[in-house]
Design an enzyme around this catalytic site. Sequence first.
Site, PDB file in Angstrom:
ATOM      1  N   SER A 123       0.835  -1.360   0.134  1.00 32.61           N
ATOM      2  CA  SER A 123       0.139  -0.036  -0.118  1.00 32.61           C
ATOM      3  C   SER A 123       0.980   0.862  -0.012  1.00 32.61           C
ATOM      4  CB  SER A 123      -1.219  -0.133   1.403  1.00 32.61           C
ATOM      5  OG  SER A 123      -0.671  -0.511   2.542  1.00 32.61           O
ATOM      6  N   HIS A 144      -3.330  -3.932  -5.741  1.00 35.35           N
ATOM      7  CA  HIS A 144      -3.723  -2.667  -4.578  1.00 35.35           C
ATOM      8  C   HIS A 144      -5.182  -3.218  -4.240  1.00 35.35           C
ATOM      9  CE1 HIS A 144      -3.789   0.209  -0.747  1.00 35.35           C
ATOM     10  NE2 HIS A 144      -3.620  -0.627  -0.808  1.00 35.35           N
ATOM     11  N   GLU A 156      -6.558  -0.622  -7.540  1.00 33.49           N
ATOM     12  CA  GLU A 156      -5.510  -0.125  -7.868  1.00 33.49           C
ATOM     13  C   GLU A 156      -4.338  -0.720  -8.923  1.00 33.49           C
ATOM     14  OE1 GLU A 156      -5.495   3.470  -5.042  1.00 33.49           O
ATOM     15  OE2 GLU A 156      -3.875   2.333  -4.827  1.00 33.49           O
ATOM     16  N   ASN A 194      -4.915   6.481  -1.306  1.00 35.28           N
ATOM     17  CA  ASN A 194      -4.115   6.201   0.288  1.00 35.28           C
ATOM     18  C   ASN A 194      -3.500   8.175   0.267  1.00 35.28           C
ATOM     19  OD1 ASN A 194      -4.444   5.236   1.852  1.00 35.28           O
ATOM     20  ND2 ASN A 194      -2.476   3.764   1.128  1.00 35.28           N
TER      21      ASN A 194
HETATM   22  N1  LIG Z   1      -4.314  -4.464   6.264  1.00 35.39           N
HETATM   23  C1  LIG Z   1      -5.050  -3.659   5.408  1.00 35.39           C
HETATM   24  O1  LIG Z   1      -5.814  -2.624   5.491  1.00 35.39           O
HETATM   25  C2  LIG Z   1      -4.347  -3.517   4.021  1.00 35.39           C
HETATM   26  C3  LIG Z   1      -4.853  -3.162   2.526  1.00 35.39           C
HETATM   27  C4  LIG Z   1      -4.359  -3.127   1.157  1.00 35.39           C
HETATM   28  C5  LIG Z   1      -2.938  -3.786   1.593  1.00 35.39           C
HETATM   29  N2  LIG Z   1      -1.907  -3.858   3.106  1.00 35.39           N
HETATM   30  C6  LIG Z   1      -0.953  -4.325   2.498  1.00 35.39           C
HETATM   31  O2  LIG Z   1      -1.054  -6.221   2.242  1.00 35.39           O
HETATM   32  C7  LIG Z   1       0.663  -6.550   2.583  1.00 35.39           C
HETATM   33  C8  LIG Z   1      -0.586  -7.635   3.657  1.00 35.39           C
HETATM   34  O3  LIG Z   1      -0.774  -6.939   4.828  1.00 35.39           O
HETATM   35  P1  LIG Z   1      -1.856  -7.369   5.805  1.00 35.39           P
HETATM   36  O4  LIG Z   1      -2.117  -6.590   6.921  1.00 35.39           O
HETATM   37  O5  LIG Z   1      -2.628  -8.751   5.200  1.00 35.39           O
HETATM   38  O6  LIG Z   1      -0.993  -7.958   7.002  1.00 35.39           O
HETATM   39  P2  LIG Z   1      -0.644  -9.286   7.973  1.00 35.39           P
HETATM   40  O7  LIG Z   1       0.078  -9.081   8.719  1.00 35.39           O
HETATM   41  O8  LIG Z   1      -1.681  -9.552   8.464  1.00 35.39           O
HETATM   42  O9  LIG Z   1       0.030 -10.823   7.010  1.00 35.39           O
HETATM   43  C9  LIG Z   1       0.988 -10.487   6.704  1.00 35.39           C
HETATM   44  C10 LIG Z   1       1.834 -12.575   6.659  1.00 35.39           C
HETATM   45  O10 LIG Z   1       3.135 -12.139   5.150  1.00 35.39           O
HETATM   46  C11 LIG Z   1       3.520 -13.679   6.485  1.00 35.39           C
HETATM   47  N3  LIG Z   1       5.106 -13.630   6.201  1.00 35.39           N
HETATM   48  C12 LIG Z   1       5.666 -12.591   6.073  1.00 35.39           C
HETATM   49  N4  LIG Z   1       6.984 -12.949   6.161  1.00 35.39           N
HETATM   50  C13 LIG Z   1       6.805 -14.183   4.685  1.00 35.39           C
HETATM   51  C14 LIG Z   1       7.262 -15.098   4.270  1.00 35.39           C
HETATM   52  N5  LIG Z   1       8.569 -14.767   3.883  1.00 35.39           N
HETATM   53  N6  LIG Z   1       6.474 -15.490   3.356  1.00 35.39           N
HETATM   54  C15 LIG Z   1       5.391 -15.676   3.347  1.00 35.39           C
HETATM   55  N7  LIG Z   1       5.102 -15.165   4.016  1.00 35.39           N
HETATM   56  C16 LIG Z   1       5.645 -14.598   4.926  1.00 35.39           C
HETATM   57  C17 LIG Z   1       3.509 -13.329   7.902  1.00 35.39           C
HETATM   58  O11 LIG Z   1       3.559 -14.148   8.154  1.00 35.39           O
HETATM   59  C18 LIG Z   1       1.407 -12.678   7.904  1.00 35.39           C
HETATM   60  O12 LIG Z   1       0.765 -14.225   8.280  1.00 35.39           O
HETATM   61  C19 LIG Z   1       1.074  -5.311   3.100  1.00 35.39           C
HETATM   62  O13 LIG Z   1       1.968  -4.769   2.111  1.00 35.39           O
HETATM   63  C20 LIG Z   1       0.024  -4.510   3.823  1.00 35.39           C
HETATM   64  O14 LIG Z   1       0.718  -2.896   2.943  1.00 35.39           O
HETATM   65  C21 LIG Z   1      -2.076  -4.538   3.846  1.00 35.39           C
END
Ligand SMILES: NC(=O)c1ccc[n+]([C@@H]2O[C@H](COP(=O)([O-])OP(=O)(O)OC[C@H]3O[C@@H](n4cnc5c(N)ncnc54)[C@H](O)[C@@H]3O)[C@@H](O)[C@H]2O)c1
Length: 409
Positions: A123, A144, A156, A194
């Site tokens: 994001s 995204h 996006e 964002n």
């Molecule tokens: N949460 C939101 O509202 C949101 C919205 C849009 C985009 N995002 C983006 O999405 C992405 C994930 O966010 P999230 O909220 O789901 O995070 P999260 O913390 O819920 O999940 C991330 C996961 O990645 C795993 N992980 C870490 N290293 C790893 C690896 N080497 N191999 C495999 N898995 C691995 C972790 O174990 C974890 O389960 C980020 O880039 C975030 O910026 C989040």
Amino acid sequence: MGSEIHPQTIAVIGAGTMGAGIAQVAASHGCWVHLIDINLEVLQRGLGGIKKNLDRLVEKGKLSLADREAVTSRIEPSDAIRGIERSELVIEAVIEDLAIKQGIFRQLDTTTRSEAVLATNTSSLSVSKIAEVVRDPSRVVGMHFFNPAPLMPLVEVVAGRLSDRRAIDFAVGTAKAWGKTPVVAKDTPGFIVNRVARGYYLEALRLLGEGVAGVDEIDNIMRVHGGFKMGPFELMDLVGLDVNLAVSTSVWEQMNKHPRFTPHDIQKKLVVDGNLGRKSGRGFYLYAYKHPLPAYVVDRRSFQLSLLLGDAVRTFAERAGTGRAGITEQYIFSRIMSAILNEAGYAFCENVATREDIDVAMIKGTNYPKGPLAWAEEIGHRTVRGLLRRLNESAGDGRYEPAAALAEC
Ligand SMILES: NC(=O)c1ccc[n+]([C@@H]2O[C@H](COP(=O)([O-])OP(=O)(O)OC[C@H]3O[C@@H](n4cnc5c(N)ncnc54)[C@H](O)[C@@H]3O)[C@@H](O)[C@H]2O)c1
């Protein structure tokens, strides 16, 4: 061309909040999904969450039991990146950390077929930077999704510096095939949503810091007069003040610390004190009772508008349909609104996306009642620009400098 192309087999890396949601969306649209997370507990929780969501759809009669089984059978969990040679698309959704994401893309470079499209759900990081570690960065794009992915319609599709047309079309076609509304954005800080939404939060924080009104008053004004579903403080509490602050800080730093994006000290202090919003029980509001109570005590101060600024505020409010509100309400409303409209104008000038895509993104990604560029036109560019000029004269740091897009027409 190409928008009807979509994959049969994909891999999703990361089974957290976003990865699990994306896997559910894909499998629900007939796709075979490798769902990969290094943390087995998260993987199990992710699968459990998907099953629960599907059960709810069955209860509501929106999904048959057979389809529920079919969807879950299409998701194959794994704790390592392997067996994904047949995947036509990989969507990375691991934690927001450049080094970790690049590590994943380095692995994808050698474990996927060369024509597979590689997407990141980042994001706030640069898609082009993530793509630097791949031998052929033309196949890397941003996809995204918004939280919760099964419900939020917007995707996006972010075109990195070297992303090619085929990869962009494939991501757009996939999002459409999965029932989403894709928009295409240039790889710039905060992409569309964002970035443009910063005005909503930051201008509200500035008004609070200046002692113009309290959080509940400002929220109420934006709901009643702006037609927003949630006020800026309610929304920050819902998103999480830490998450919201991290996005503000990231956009500000990538925008060479332009004063339009300066994160606010009030928010920083709340985060340091552990008041993160709904998830911690307290943020701008206190959530201990049935109805949230304002928890942030405003240091109220009287304010004076110059004759010219007062006129500009009244004209803006009149044209935006809030002519009957009191001057304090008009002032709050027009400052927050003009910040959003101006940022949308800057995004358009800087070719972040087309006019239509900027408006669609704000409606579908954040539930805005209207697209900001259409809204600016409705109010009149001259009126919006006039207000911004007056605000800029009193701010002194250029934060309200009107975008050139508002000079058109
Ligand atoms: N949460 C939101 O509202 C949101 C919205 C849009 C985009 N995002 C983006 O999405 C992405 C994930 O966010 P999230 O909220 O789901 O995070 P999260 O913390 O819920 O999940 C991330 C996961 O990645 C795993 N992980 C870490 N290293 C790893 C690896 N080497 N191999 C495999 N898995 C691995 C972790 O174990 C974890 O389960 C980020 O880039 C975030 O910026 C989040």
